[in-house]
Design an enzyme around this catalytic site. Structure first.
Site, mmCIF file in Angstrom:
data_model
loop_
_atom_site.group_PDB
_atom_site.id
_atom_site.type_symbol
_atom_site.label_atom_id
_atom_site.label_comp_id
_atom_site.label_asym_id
_atom_site.label_seq_id
_atom_site.Cartn_x
_atom_site.Cartn_y
_atom_site.Cartn_z
ATOM 1 N N HIS A 99 -8.255 6.870 11.777
ATOM 2 C CA HIS A 99 -9.315 6.338 10.923
ATOM 3 C C HIS A 99 -8.731 5.298 9.974
ATOM 4 O O HIS A 99 -7.528 5.140 9.849
ATOM 5 C CB HIS A 99 -10.013 7.451 10.140
ATOM 6 C CG HIS A 99 -9.137 8.082 9.095
ATOM 7 N ND1 HIS A 99 -8.274 9.086 9.375
ATOM 8 C CD2 HIS A 99 -9.009 7.827 7.766
ATOM 9 C CE1 HIS A 99 -7.634 9.442 8.279
ATOM 10 N NE2 HIS A 99 -8.059 8.694 7.276
ATOM 11 N N GLU A 150 -8.260 15.558 7.088
ATOM 12 C CA GLU A 150 -8.303 14.920 5.770
ATOM 13 C C GLU A 150 -9.728 14.945 5.235
ATOM 14 O O GLU A 150 -10.639 14.445 5.872
ATOM 15 C CB GLU A 150 -7.800 13.483 5.920
ATOM 16 C CG GLU A 150 -7.804 12.676 4.661
ATOM 17 C CD GLU A 150 -7.361 11.244 4.954
ATOM 18 O OE1 GLU A 150 -6.261 11.057 5.496
ATOM 19 O OE2 GLU A 150 -8.146 10.332 4.674
ATOM 20 N N HIS A 159 0.821 -1.212 0.000
ATOM 21 C CA HIS A 159 0.000 0.000 0.000
ATOM 22 C C HIS A 159 0.860 1.270 0.000
ATOM 23 O O HIS A 159 1.766 1.413 0.808
ATOM 24 C CB HIS A 159 -0.915 0.003 1.228
ATOM 25 C CG HIS A 159 -1.856 1.162 1.257
ATOM 26 N ND1 HIS A 159 -3.023 1.189 0.527
ATOM 27 C CD2 HIS A 159 -1.780 2.345 1.887
ATOM 28 C CE1 HIS A 159 -3.639 2.338 0.727
ATOM 29 N NE2 HIS A 159 -2.906 3.064 1.550
ATOM 30 N N TYR A 186 -18.768 2.241 -5.229
ATOM 31 C CA TYR A 186 -18.705 2.354 -3.777
ATOM 32 C C TYR A 186 -19.582 1.312 -3.089
ATOM 33 O O TYR A 186 -19.986 1.495 -1.956
ATOM 34 C CB TYR A 186 -19.060 3.776 -3.335
ATOM 35 C CG TYR A 186 -17.955 4.717 -3.702
ATOM 36 C CD1 TYR A 186 -16.821 4.803 -2.913
ATOM 37 C CD2 TYR A 186 -18.014 5.459 -4.870
ATOM 38 C CE1 TYR A 186 -15.777 5.623 -3.276
ATOM 39 C CE2 TYR A 186 -16.977 6.287 -5.240
ATOM 40 C CZ TYR A 186 -15.862 6.367 -4.431
ATOM 41 O OH TYR A 186 -14.831 7.166 -4.802
ATOM 42 N N HIS A 195 -4.623 4.930 10.263
ATOM 43 C CA HIS A 195 -3.654 6.001 10.396
ATOM 44 C C HIS A 195 -4.229 7.148 11.200
ATOM 45 O O HIS A 195 -5.409 7.457 11.124
ATOM 46 C CB HIS A 195 -3.122 6.474 9.038
ATOM 47 C CG HIS A 195 -4.168 6.715 7.999
ATOM 48 N ND1 HIS A 195 -4.898 5.712 7.419
ATOM 49 C CD2 HIS A 195 -4.575 7.857 7.416
ATOM 50 C CE1 HIS A 195 -5.728 6.210 6.508
ATOM 51 N NE2 HIS A 195 -5.559 7.527 6.504
HETATM 52 FE FE FE2 Z 1 -6.851 8.757 5.555
#
Ligand code: FE2
Length: 410
Positions: free
Chosen positions: A344, A313, A269, A322, A306
């Protein structure tokens, strides 16, 4: 924009006389950033750029802001937001701080008034619709997926060809490509995810000037700052500001379309900075676009949790599938705000579901700010109050029957 262009009529050397066939002397104007110490352009005008005949108050739409307190993630559903139809005056403030403000509008097809943002550059993401933006430098066309970059103090007006959804990122600074992607002389480097060929500047200067030539007493809406905050002034110009017969330099509006962005991918990632497209003072703009994902045998394609220690953000979901976020409420037209001070990421079930994925079909525009974002009145009007509890599956107003998966890729 350190990328020189020369358009229309210019004298052979700067700061020398340029006359039309009747001997009329054009007026030279320098538009320069950072006090003659950064990018600039020289414009040659028929009229006098400082000739105004009136100045009155322009009442701006509600610019009030409410702190994110008590602290929690937020979900705003922009497609539920009722806005005015003017591409400029119809914008409603969704989020903002002292560095950047995000407004949103679903336009009609009437042109906006001539408008000038004297506070900072604007980067307007076109979620849908087509049209043009007429400016003192000429006309740029826009379509869905475009970022329209309008430098501070550029007189311009929006001319939608069809109703357009505009996500206006208004900075208190300049907005430019990430510095790490530029050579020391300003050229986009080989490892940048786009290059100069992908940037589209203004055209059609002669036609635009001819269409405005006989217009007088033209109102220009100016957004600017005072000690009392952001205000507006309606200035009346003796002649039309679109009177530039030629210009050259490195300062001008341009567009860049997300289709031309080449996503950087990895064996595992990759963090959000690989998705960066622009930056301003105290904030960055990134885009998450359809791409192949991680190819390590044991890769986890969705992000690790993170904690944005130093930033808020904001994700604006603009395209893609989605389904994986079903139940979280996130869908096309949604904004998620994941603030600093709180971690989150995805739910465990979303992590398992992502294993083995080879491709993500998603498009999202992200703004990360180093200062906390407040909610604007437009944001407050379309908040989904249940979002903050979707990771736990329970909370005020939510039952205990299990929460939806949140498949955030940011
Ligand atoms: Fe994020």
């Amino acid at each position: 924009m350190a990328h020189y262009r020369a358009v229309g009529r210019l004298p052979r050397q700067r700061h020398t006389q340029l006359r039309d066939d009747d001997g009329h002397l054009f007026r030279e104007e320098l538009m320069g950033e950072e006090g003659f110490s950064s990018d600039s352009s020289l414009l040659y005008r028929r009229g006098v750029p400082s000739a105004i005949t009136d100045s009155t108050v322009w009442e701006l739409a509600d610019q009030s802001r409410t702190p994110n307190h008590p602290l929690k993630p937020r979900h705003l559903t922009l497609h539920d937001l009722e806005t005015g139809t003017c591409p400029v005056e119809g914008r409603r403030l969704v989020l903002g701080n002292n560095d950047v403000r995000i407004g949103y509008v679903l336009t009609g097809t009437d042109p906006s008034p001539v408008y000038r943002n004297a506070i900072g550059d604007e980067c307007v993401y076109v979620e849908s619709g087509t049209g043009t933006v007429e400016t003192v430098f000429g006309t740029v066309s826009y379509r869905a997926g475009d970022y329209v970059l309008v430098p501070r103090a550029t007189d311009h007006r929006w001319v939608p060809a069809e109703p357009s959804r505009l996500y206006a990122i208004e900075a208190n600074s300049h907005i430019h490509p990430p510095k790490r992607y530029l050579s020391r002389f300003g050229q986009l480097l080989e490892h940048a995810p786009y290059c100069e060929r992908d940037l589209h500047g203004p055209e059609g200067l002669d036609e635009l000037v001819a269409s405005c030539r006989d217009l007088t007493d033209v109102e220009v809406l100016v957004k600017h700052r005072t000690s009392a905050g952001i205000v507006g002034t309606r200035m009346t110009y003796a002649t039309h500001p679109f009177d530039v017969v030629g210009w050259d330099g490195c300062l001008y509006p341009y567009t860049f379309n997300i289709e031309d962005y080449m996503p950087i991918t990895g064996k595992v990632h990759q963090p959000p900075p690989v998705h960066q497209v622009f930056e301003g003072w105290n904030f960055v703009i990134c885009n998450f676009l359809p791409r192949k994902v991680d190819y390590h045998d044991l890769a986890i394609p969705v992000p690790y949790y993170h904690s944005n220690v130093d930033s808020d953000e904001v994700m604006f979901y603009v395209g893609g599938d989605y389904e994986a976020r079903k139940g979280s409420g996130i869908n096309i037209g949604s904004i998620s705000l994941h603030p600093g001070g709180h971690a989150h990421g995805p739910q465990p079930s979303a992590i398992e579901a992502s294993l083995g994925a080879e491709f993500f079909d998603e498009s999202a525009v992200m703004v990360d700010t180093f200062a906390p974002l407040d909610l604007g009145e437009g944001g407050r009007a379309v908040e989904d109050p249940a979002y903050a509890w979707t990771w736990a599956g329970r909370g005020p107003g939510v039952g205990d029957d299990g929460g939806p998966a949140v498949f955030s890729n940011s």
